[in-house]
Structure formats: structure tokens, C-alpha cells
Motif scaffolding. Sequence first.
Motif, PDB file in Angstrom:
ATOM      1  N   LYS A   1       0.839  -1.203   0.000  1.00  0.00           N
ATOM      2  CA  LYS A   1       0.000   0.000   0.000  1.00  0.00           C
ATOM      3  C   LYS A   1       0.876   1.256   0.000  1.00  0.00           C
ATOM      4  O   LYS A   1       0.594   2.224  -0.710  1.00  0.00           O
ATOM      5  CB  LYS A   1      -0.928  -0.026   1.218  1.00  0.00           C
ATOM      6  N   LYS A   2       1.953   1.242   0.776  1.00  0.00           N
ATOM      7  CA  LYS A   2       2.870   2.384   0.802  1.00  0.00           C
ATOM      8  C   LYS A   2       3.576   2.557  -0.545  1.00  0.00           C
ATOM      9  O   LYS A   2       3.775   3.683  -1.008  1.00  0.00           O
ATOM     10  CB  LYS A   2       3.901   2.217   1.927  1.00  0.00           C
ATOM     11  N   LEU A   3       3.941   1.447  -1.190  1.00  0.00           N
ATOM     12  CA  LEU A   3       4.567   1.544  -2.511  1.00  0.00           C
ATOM     13  C   LEU A   3       3.623   2.198  -3.520  1.00  0.00           C
ATOM     14  O   LEU A   3       4.048   2.983  -4.362  1.00  0.00           O
ATOM     15  CB  LEU A   3       5.004   0.158  -3.004  1.00  0.00           C
ATOM     16  N   ILE A   4       2.357   1.889  -3.415  1.00  0.00           N
ATOM     17  CA  ILE A   4       1.369   2.467  -4.336  1.00  0.00           C
ATOM     18  C   ILE A   4       1.083   3.928  -3.986  1.00  0.00           C
ATOM     19  O   ILE A   4       1.151   4.807  -4.846  1.00  0.00           O
ATOM     20  CB  ILE A   4       0.075   1.624  -4.321  1.00  0.00           C
ATOM     21  N   GLU A   5       0.794   4.183  -2.726  1.00  0.00           N
ATOM     22  CA  GLU A   5       0.344   5.524  -2.343  1.00  0.00           C
ATOM     23  C   GLU A   5       1.471   6.531  -2.144  1.00  0.00           C
ATOM     24  O   GLU A   5       1.325   7.694  -2.513  1.00  0.00           O
ATOM     25  CB  GLU A   5      -0.503   5.430  -1.071  1.00  0.00           C
ATOM     26  N   GLU A   6       2.565   6.099  -1.574  1.00  0.00           N
ATOM     27  CA  GLU A   6       3.651   7.036  -1.267  1.00  0.00           C
ATOM     28  C   GLU A   6       4.728   7.078  -2.343  1.00  0.00           C
ATOM     29  O   GLU A   6       5.324   8.120  -2.579  1.00  0.00           O
ATOM     30  CB  GLU A   6       4.276   6.690   0.090  1.00  0.00           C
ATOM     31  N   ARG A   7       4.970   5.940  -2.970  1.00  0.00           N
ATOM     32  CA  ARG A   7       6.025   5.900  -3.995  1.00  0.00           C
ATOM     33  C   ARG A   7       5.453   5.839  -5.408  1.00  0.00           C
ATOM     34  O   ARG A   7       6.185   5.681  -6.371  1.00  0.00           O
ATOM     35  CB  ARG A   7       6.966   4.735  -3.732  1.00  0.00           C
ATOM     36  N   ARG A   8       4.137   5.931  -5.516  1.00  0.00           N
ATOM     37  CA  ARG A   8       3.431   6.062  -6.797  1.00  0.00           C
ATOM     38  C   ARG A   8       3.688   4.920  -7.777  1.00  0.00           C
ATOM     39  O   ARG A   8       3.840   5.133  -8.976  1.00  0.00           O
ATOM     40  CB  ARG A   8       3.759   7.398  -7.456  1.00  0.00           C
ATOM     41  N   CYS A   9       3.706   3.699  -7.286  1.00  0.00           N
ATOM     42  CA  CYS A   9       3.897   2.546  -8.156  1.00  0.00           C
ATOM     43  C   CYS A   9       2.599   2.227  -8.888  1.00  0.00           C
ATOM     44  O   CYS A   9       1.507   2.354  -8.340  1.00  0.00           O
ATOM     45  CB  CYS A   9       4.356   1.334  -7.348  1.00  0.00           C
ATOM     46  N   ASP A  10       2.739   1.802 -10.142  1.00  0.00           N
ATOM     47  CA  ASP A  10       1.589   1.445 -10.972  1.00  0.00           C
ATOM     48  C   ASP A  10       1.092   0.034 -10.678  1.00  0.00           C
ATOM     49  O   ASP A  10      -0.081  -0.282 -10.879  1.00  0.00           O
ATOM     50  CB  ASP A  10       1.963   1.561 -12.454  1.00  0.00           C
ATOM     51  N   ILE A  11       1.995  -0.816 -10.256  1.00  0.00           N
ATOM     52  CA  ILE A  11       1.698  -2.203  -9.914  1.00  0.00           C
ATOM     53  C   ILE A  11       2.748  -2.635  -8.905  1.00  0.00           C
ATOM     54  O   ILE A  11       3.851  -2.072  -8.880  1.00  0.00           O
ATOM     55  CB  ILE A  11       1.708  -3.119 -11.169  1.00  0.00           C
ATOM     56  N   VAL A  12       2.418  -3.620  -8.078  1.00  0.00           N
ATOM     57  CA  VAL A  12       3.365  -4.089  -7.057  1.00  0.00           C
ATOM     58  C   VAL A  12       3.404  -5.613  -7.065  1.00  0.00           C
ATOM     59  O   VAL A  12       2.379  -6.269  -7.259  1.00  0.00           O
ATOM     60  CB  VAL A  12       2.972  -3.580  -5.650  1.00  0.00           C
ATOM     61  N   MET A  13       4.585  -6.143  -6.849  1.00  0.00           N
ATOM     62  CA  MET A  13       4.763  -7.573  -6.627  1.00  0.00           C
ATOM     63  C   MET A  13       5.002  -7.778  -5.133  1.00  0.00           C
ATOM     64  O   MET A  13       5.860  -7.109  -4.550  1.00  0.00           O
ATOM     65  CB  MET A  13       5.957  -8.104  -7.414  1.00  0.00           C
ATOM     66  N   ALA A  14       4.258  -8.689  -4.517  1.00  0.00           N
ATOM     67  CA  ALA A  14       4.425  -9.031  -3.102  1.00  0.00           C
ATOM     68  C   ALA A  14       5.066 -10.410  -3.038  1.00  0.00           C
ATOM     69  O   ALA A  14       4.451 -11.412  -3.398  1.00  0.00           O
ATOM     70  CB  ALA A  14       3.082  -9.035  -2.391  1.00  0.00           C
TER      71      ALA A  14
END
Length: 153
Positions: free
Chosen positions: A47-60
Motif C-alpha cells: 500500500k505504501k509503494l502504491i500511495e507514497e512511492r506512486r507505483c503502478d503495480i506491485v509484486m508481493a
Amino acid sequence: MRVGVADTTFARVNMGAIAIDELKRHASVSVERYTVPGVKDLPVACKKLIEERRCDIVMALGMPGGKDKDKMCAHEASQGLIHAQLLTNHHIIEVFVHEDEAENDAELAWLAEQRTREHAVSAIRLILAPKELERDAGTGQRQGFADAGPARR
């Protein structure tokens, strides 16, 4: 495009490094990495990668152990990842390799690398070439192990 890679120190393979290598092999992307202790920490990292670092997609990326408690923690983490997707309206590609999927360390390391690499390609396709995924619908694709293939009548 900015791709987030959330991984854990609990994993016995450096899945984050593998993901970054594969992402960069397939597309010109900016990668943001966030490493946390364990799988239950992954939802907030994503969630932080998306909201704070503006990632378009994330791999967990995570490697739950093989005990019942580990399976429960992996399930809870999966629920958290689903929740984070719904809250952010962004895809989070869950890449979990359970220790009991392999019979030995060599097989575990192989599976972690294969699954991570294949999911990295899927993440790129999901963002940059979604029609490619549409063409593969119903073909029994598997990440890590051999594809199952489509069911036949």
C-alpha cells in the motif's frame, strides 16, 4: 512505469533481487523496493509503494514456512493483499512460495526463482500488454511449475 517490489527477510531466497532483474530484462521500468520482516508485513508495504512511492503495480514476494501456523499467516497476508488492492485500486501480484512445495533446498530455490520471474513477466504484461493475457485466458498457465494446459471435453 513504476513497479513496486515488496519482499521479506523471512524468505530463504532473495526473491526481490530476482524480480528486479526480470522486470528490467523485459521493460524499461523504474523499480521501488521495500523489504519487510515477514509476509504479514507485505500488505502495508504494498500500500505504501502504491500511495507514497506512486507505483503502478506491485509484486508481493514471500516464502511462508510449511507448518500450519505459517499457512495461516500466509492466508492472513493474502487477505491483507486483497484488501490493499481494493483500497488502492491497483494490482498487487502475490508471489508466495511455500517451503513445503519443494522436497529440498535446491528445488525450493529453483521454484522461487522460476515463480518470481514468471510473475514479473505477468506484471509487465498486465500493465503494458493486457491483451496478451486475454489471449492466454483458459490455457492453464502456472508460475513455477509446468503449465496445466486447458481442460478438454
